[in-house]
Design an enzyme around this catalytic site. Structure first.
Site, short mmCIF file in Angstrom:
data_model
loop_
_atom_site.label_atom_id
_atom_site.label_comp_id
_atom_site.label_asym_id
_atom_site.label_seq_id
_atom_site.Cartn_x
_atom_site.Cartn_y
_atom_site.Cartn_z
CG ASP A 320 -31.69 35.31 72.28
OD1 ASP A 320 -32.11 34.32 72.89
OD2 ASP A 320 -31.57 35.36 71.05
CD GLU A 373 -30.01 31.53 75.35
OE1 GLU A 373 -30.38 30.38 75.08
OE2 GLU A 373 -29.77 32.38 74.47
#
EC number: 2.4.1.18
Length: 656
Positions: A320, A373
C-alpha cells in the site's frame, strides 16, 4: 549480509542469540518474530513464556497482565539484554491464553505507558487492546498441489483476475461478522463460481477502528480477531488454495495509527516512527510514518512480510501507498519538507527499504506477486534491482484507472473530445508490468459505485458497466475488481454493512449483471490471447485507435498462436452501426465470440450470428477487411473461425 539471514537464526524458539541480535540491529534479521514477542518455551526444565521487546530509550520495562492485575510489579520487570534496547524476561508456569501488555517508562523515568506487544501473534478484539499469549498449534495444510503449481507458473503469461474483498462487509450474519471458517466455505464457493483467479484481502492486521479498513494497524503479527483466530484464517486460505484461488494480502509498511497502545512513541520517544516531526507526521491520514531507515524497523517490517508468506501461505503482497514511501514531499506542501542529500524529493531510506524487501521475498520465494500501489510515474518500479529498479513484479495502473473512470462519466456527446483518455494508456503500457485496478478507493467517499458512475439512465448505466468491464478485460494487463461491482450495487461501499446481495434476487438487471461478469471471467480464462502476451508488445495491436468522432475503439489481442487472435470493437455511444467496415489481419472466416449487448445480459440484442468472411481488401492499415454490426454502448469480440484455404496455400498464415 542478506545471505546471512538464510542461516538458521535461532537456537530455540523464543530465545535470542548473538547472531540474531547482530542481524536485528543491522536491519537484516528477517526471522525476528521467532524470538521477539511472547513465546511458549521450556527453560531450565520449566515451562513458561519468554517475553522479548525492543524499546531502545526506555529506562524500565515491565510485562503486566492478568497475572499482575495489569500493574507493574518488580517480579515482572524485564532485563535489558543488549545496549541497543532489547529487553527480555522468562516467566515460569505462565500459559497460553493469558492477556498481557508492556508498561514502558521513558528515558527520563518520568512517565509510563501501557503498550500492546508489536510482535504479538494474538490480540484482543476492539475496543480491548491487550495482547494474548498464543497457544502453539500445528496447522495441517493441504494445499501442496496449489503451492507446487504456483511455484512453476509463469505469472506474466497466466490469467490473473483478482476479486478485492473486505471480509467484514462482503457478507454478514444477522449484522455480525462472518468468521474466517464461515468465509472459507461461502467466499471460496462464490469466487470459484464467478471465475476469478485470485482474491485480494484488505489488511488483516489487528486495528482499533473498523472505519480504517485495516490500513491503520497496531498488531502487525496479529490476524484481526474480528473474524476469528490465526488457525481459522489459515483454514480460509487453505480452502481457497485447494480450489485453485490465489490469495494476495494488502500490506501497509508505510504508516501506522497513533493510538496510544500501539507503535506510536513506543518507548516514550520516536521508536518506530521518524525522529524528525515533519517526516513522522502523516497529516493527510492522521497517522505516523515508519522510519524505514532505522535497522530495527526494517527487521520488524520485512520479517512481517515473510511471516505472512511463510506462516499463512500468502501468494503475494499488494504494498500500500508506495508513493508515500518513496517521496519525501508526498502529501506535503512547499516548506513542509526537506530535500535529500542530493537535493531531490526521493526518500533514500524508503527506496532502499523497498529494494531490501523485494530482495528478501524473492530470495526465499521465487514466484510470488509483489504488487506496488504507486500513484505516480516513478520509473522502473517493476525492474530488477540490479537494473536500477525497485524490484516489484507488478504495479497498479493508476493512470489508466483515473482516465477511464473520468471518461465513462461523460455524456457520449462530449466523449469525442476526450478520446485520449481511452487510448493514451498504450503509450506507456510496457513501461511496467501493470495490473488494471478498480478498487475500493474508487467506490467510497462520494465517488459513487462503479455502475452509478456510468452515464445515462438505468439501462445505459448497466450497458456502460458491461462495456467498461469488457474493455478492461481486453486491455493488456492483469485485472482487479472490488466486490459488489460485479452485480452493479448502486450505493457506495460501506464497511459497516454487507453488500446488497438482495439486489440479485429482487431485480433482474442486477442478476443479469452478476451472470454477465461470471461469463466474462470465464471468457477471459479460456482465451490465452487475453493474458499470454500481456507484457509483450506483440500481444496488442491497434486497428483503429483514433475514431474519436464515433467514440469507437478497435484493437487486437494476440496469443502465441495466431489462431487465438481476438478483435475488440468497443462502442462508447448508444448508436448502432450496420455494415461497419473494419480492418482485419488475416484472410479468414471470423465469428463473434462475445457480445456485451446480448439480451441475456440486459442488452438490446444487437448480436452477429453469421460468419464474417474477410475480403481481400485492405483497411485500417490491415491487409484485409470485414463488415460488422456494432451494438450500442457495448463491446463485440470477434475471433477466427477458420483460415481461408488460399491464405494457407500462400503461406500468409504461419502456425507457431
Amino acid at each position: 549480509m542478506v545471505q546471512a539471514t538464510k542461516k538458521k537464526a535461532t537456537v530455540k524458539k523464543g530465545q535470542i542469540t548473538d547472531f540474531d541480535n547482530y542481524l536485528f540491529h543491522e536491519g537484516k534479521n528477517y526471522n525476528s518474530y521467532r524470538f521477539m514477542g511472547a513465546h511458549n518455551v521450556i527453560e531450565k526444565r520449566k515451562r513458561g513464556v519468554r517475553f522479548t521487546v525492543w524499546a531502545p530509550k526506555a529506562s524500565c520495562v515491565y510485562v503486566v497482565g492478568e497475572f499482575s492485575d495489569f500493574k507493574p510489579v518488580e517480579e515482572y520487570k524485564l532485563e535489558k539484554i543488549t545496549e541497543m534496547g532489547i529487553w527480555s524476561l522468562f516467566i515460569p508456569a505462565l500459559k497460553a491464553g493469558v492477556k498481557y501488555k508492556y508498561y514502558i517508562i521513558n528515558q527520563w523515568g518520568t512517565n509510563g505507558v501501557y503498550k500492546a506487544d508489536p510482535y504479538a501473534l494474538l490480540s484482543e478484539m476492539r475496543p480491548n487492546t491487550a495482547s494474548i499469549v498464543k497457544e502453539d498449534v500445528k496447522f495441517k495444510w493441504t494445499d501442496r498441489k496449489w503451492i507446487n503449481k504456483r511455484n512453476r507458473t509463469n505469472v506474466y503469461e497466466s490469467p490473473i483476475n483478482i476479486y478485492e474483498v473486505h471480509l467484514g462487509s462482503w457478507k454478514m450474519k444477522n449484522g455480525e461478522f462472518l468468521t474466517y471458517s464461515e468465509l472459507a466455505e461461502k467466499l471460496t464457493k462464490y469466487v470459484v463460481d464467478m471465475g476469478y483467479t485470485h482474491v485480494e484481502l484488505m489488511p488483516l492486521v489487528e486495528h482499533p477502528l473498523d472505519a480504517s479498513w485495516g490500513y491503520q494497524g497496531t498488531g502487525y503479527y496479529s490476524p484481526t480477531s474480528r473474524y476469528g483466530n490465526a488457525e481459522e484464517l489459515k483454514e480460509l486460505i487453505n480452502s481457497l488454495h485447494k480450489n485453485d484461488i490465489g490469495v494476495i494480502l494488502d500490506w501497509v509498511p508505510g504508516h501506522f495509527c497513533k493510538d496510544e497502545h500501539g507503535l506510536y512513541m513506543f518507548d516514550g520517544s520516536p521508536t518506530y516512527e521518524y525522529e524528525e516531526g515533519w517526516k513522522a507526521d502523516n497529516k493527510g491520514w492522521g497517522t505516523f510514518n515508519f522510519d524505514l531507515g532505522k535497522p530495527e524497523v526494517k527487521s520488524f517490517l520485512i520479517s512481517n512480510a515473510l511471516y505472512w508468506i511463510r506462516e499463512f501461505h500468502i501468494d503475494g503482497l499488494r504494498v500500500d501507498a508506495v508513493s508515500n514511501i518513496i517521496y519525501l514531499n508526498y502529501g506535503r506542501n512547499e516548506g513542509e519538507w526537506r530535500p535529500n542529500i542530493y537535493g531531490g524529493d526521493g526518500s533514500l531510506e524508503g527506496i532502499q527499504f523497498l529494494k531490501d524487501l523485494n530482495t528478501a521475498v524473492f530470495s526465499e520465494f521465487n514466484n510470488l506477486l509483489m504488487v506496488a500501489e504507486e500513484s505516480t510515474s516513478w520509473p522502473n518500479v517493476c525492474k530488477p534491482i540490479e537494473d536500477g529498479g525497485l524490484g516489484f513484479n507488478f504495479k497498479w495502473n493508476m493512470g489508466w484507472m483515473n482516465d477511464t473512470l473520468e471518461y465513462i462519466e461523460l455524456d457520449p456527446i462530449y466523449r469525442k473530445y476526450h478520446h485520449n483518455k481511452l487510448n493514451f494508456s498504450m503509450m506507456y503500457n510496457y513501461s511496467e508490468n501493470f495490473i488494471l485496478p478498480v478498487s475500493h478507493d474508487e467506490v467510497v467517499h462520494g465517488k459513487k459505485s462503479l455502475v452509478d458512475k456510468m452515464w445515462g439512465d438505468y439501462w445505459n448505466k448497466f450497458s456502460g458497466l458491461r462495456l467498461y468491464l469488457a474493455y478492461m478485460i481486453g486491455h493488456p494487463g492483469k485485472k482487479l475488481l472490488f466486490m459488489g461491482s460485479e452485480f452493479g450495487q448502486f450505493i457506495e461501499w460501506r464497511e459497516y454493512e454487507e453488500l446488497e446481495w438482495k439486489l440479485i434476487n429482487e431485480f433482474d438487471m442486477h442478476k443479469k449483471s452478476n451472470e454477465y461478469c461470471k461469463d466474462l471471467n470465464k471468457f477471459y480464462k479460456e482465451n490465452s490471447a487475453l493474458w499470454e502476451l500481456d507484457y509483450d508488445p506483440e500481444g496488442f495491436t491497434w486497428i483503429d485507435a483514433d475514431n474519436n468522432d464515433q467514440s469507437i475503439l478497435i484493437f487486437m489481442r494476440k496469443g502465441k498462436q495466431e489462431k487465438d487472435t481476438l478483435i475488440f470493437i468497443c462502442n462508447f455511444t448508444p448508436e448502432v452501426y450496420y455494415d461497419f467496415k473494419i480492418g482485419v489481419p488475416y484472410l479468414a472466416d471470423y465469428k463473434e465470440r462475445f457480445n456485451t449487448d446480448k439480451k441475456k445480459y440486459g442488452g438490446s440484442g444487437q448480436a452477429m450470428r453469421a460468419t464474417l468472411v474477410a475480403e481481400d481488401e485492405g483497411y485500417h492499415n490491415m491487409p484485409y477487411s470485414i463488415k460488422v454490426k456494432i451494438p450500442p454502448m457495448a463491446v463485440s469480440i470477434i475471433g477466427i473461425e477458420k483460415f481461408n484455404k488460399l491464405a494457407i496455400e500462400n503461406k500468409t498464415i504461419i502456425e507457431k
